[in-house]
Design a protein around this motif. Structure first.
Motif, PDB file in Angstrom:
ATOM      1  N   SER A 101      19.684  46.312 -16.984  1.00  0.00           N
ATOM      2  CA  SER A 101      19.390  47.656 -17.486  1.00  0.00           C
ATOM      3  C   SER A 101      19.996  47.922 -18.858  1.00  0.00           C
ATOM      4  N   GLY A 160      19.078  49.658  -9.257  1.00  0.00           N
ATOM      5  CA  GLY A 160      19.450  48.265  -9.493  1.00  0.00           C
ATOM      6  C   GLY A 160      18.685  47.269  -8.663  1.00  0.00           C
ATOM      7  N   SER A 165      22.426  43.701 -12.076  1.00  0.00           N
ATOM      8  CA  SER A 165      21.664  44.944 -12.236  1.00  0.00           C
ATOM      9  C   SER A 165      22.074  45.670 -13.507  1.00  0.00           C
ATOM     10  N   ARG A 166      23.376  45.731 -13.763  1.00  0.00           N
ATOM     11  CA  ARG A 166      23.859  46.387 -14.978  1.00  0.00           C
ATOM     12  C   ARG A 166      23.397  45.643 -16.223  1.00  0.00           C
TER      13      ARG A 166
END
Length: 322
Positions: free
Chosen positions: A20, A57, A16-17
């Motif tokens: 993004s 996320g 998720s990090r």
């Protein structure tokens, strides 16, 4: 319905990090034994990459992209079909994929190519992909899944991010089973493996395969060559069954070696009780030789070897080292 990840919180947070961030890698490999969620992770990450408005996320589930994914009709998610004698990806298939990469996305700003189960991927096909992985268009992403990292060429692996999937905690397996409506699953049969645990509860063919594996392991423990060959005779020339059998036998030996050093360690195979028995009687060197015997049988299977012959050879070698 969009995929849900169970028992993968750390990996989910990492992906998720990355999704993004501004500097996002464009090629990924998710590898691990069957049932650990490699394909589920690949589908979930595809949904996240294509989602127009991710929330916390996660794919939002409401945008046009998510609706298309739920209906299995997203024009920018390309599930690359298997082809060729061994069920891999032929040179012609990969050549067509490479040609399509230059075509921009239809809907959003990204385009995802899914190569699932790459264990039988032709070396020539992998070499064709190299240029695409080296200099992909900004919108193109490539996701691969395989049982092991080294099934892909080192030149491919050096250009992708690889994530190995590990077994879950028992509570996470139970959470998944309850959420999916199978609360009475046998959580001890495939410890930490959500996919296999759920499949075993509903798939009679898998139940039969597990019974065959247990009979085979018992025959090996008792040095009964006839009983072993009788147990595996039902596999015949079925290569997927042989692959599953060898995988579970390898995990059994892994359990034996781990339990030999730590009797309280978690197990991975479908025969944990037999592994616990063998751990008290098998020397480490012997277990390593057994592991090598299985590895050679898996290599012979991958090289299109005859299934009955390679299993008979495995049995004969096993008897000699045991």
């Amino acid at each position: 319905m969009l995929p849900t990840l169970y028992g993968k919180k750390s990996l989910q947070t990492t992906l998720s990090r990355m999704a993004s961030g501004e500097r996002l890698a464009q090629s990924f490999l998710f590898y691990g034994d069957a049932g650990l969620g490699r394909k589920t992770v690949a589908h979930w990450f595809s949904a996240l990459l294509l989602c127009e408005h991710p929330e916390n996320g996660q794919p939002c589930g409401h945008c046009k992209s998510c609706h298309n994914l739920q209906k299995d009709c997203h024009p920018d998610l390309i599930l690359v079909p298997h082809s060729g004698k061994l069920g891999g990806f032929s040179v012609e298939t990969v050549r067509q994929i490479c040609s399509s990469v230059s075509i921009p996305p239809n809907n959003g700003s990204r385009k995802v190519y899914l190569f699932l189960d790459c264990d039988q991927m032709d070396d020539r096909a992998q070499n064709l992909l190299l240029k695409q992985l080296e200099e992909p268009p900004a919108y193109a992403f490539f996701l691969f899944t395989a049982s092991a990292k080294d099934t892909l060429l080192s030149t491919i692996r050096s250009r992708i991010l690889s994530f190995g999937l590990i077994p879950c905690q028992p509570s996470e397996v139970q959470e998944a089973a309850t959420a999916l409506g199978i609360p009475d699953a046998d959580f001890q049969r495939f410890p930490g493996n959500i996919g296999q645990t759920l499949a075993y509860a509903t798939d009679s063919n898998l139940q039969t395969a597990v019974a065959r594996i247990e009979d085979s392991i018992q025959a090996l423990q008792q040095h009964n060559e006839y009983a072993f060959l009788k147990a595996v005779a039902t596999i015949g020339k079925d290569r997927p069954q042989a692959r599953f059998f060898l995988q579970q036998l390898r995990l059994y030996v892994r359990d034996v070696l781990v339990l030999h050093n730590d009797p309280s360690a978690a197990t991975c195979s479908c025969a944990p009780q037999l592994a616990k028995q063998a751990a008290r009687q098998t020397a480490q060197r012997q277990g390593l030789l057994q592991f090598e015997t299985i590895r050679k049988a898996e290599q012979a299977l991958q090289a299109n070897g005859t299934v009955p012959l390679l299993l008979a050879t495995l049995c004969g070698t096993w008897m000699q080292i045991s």
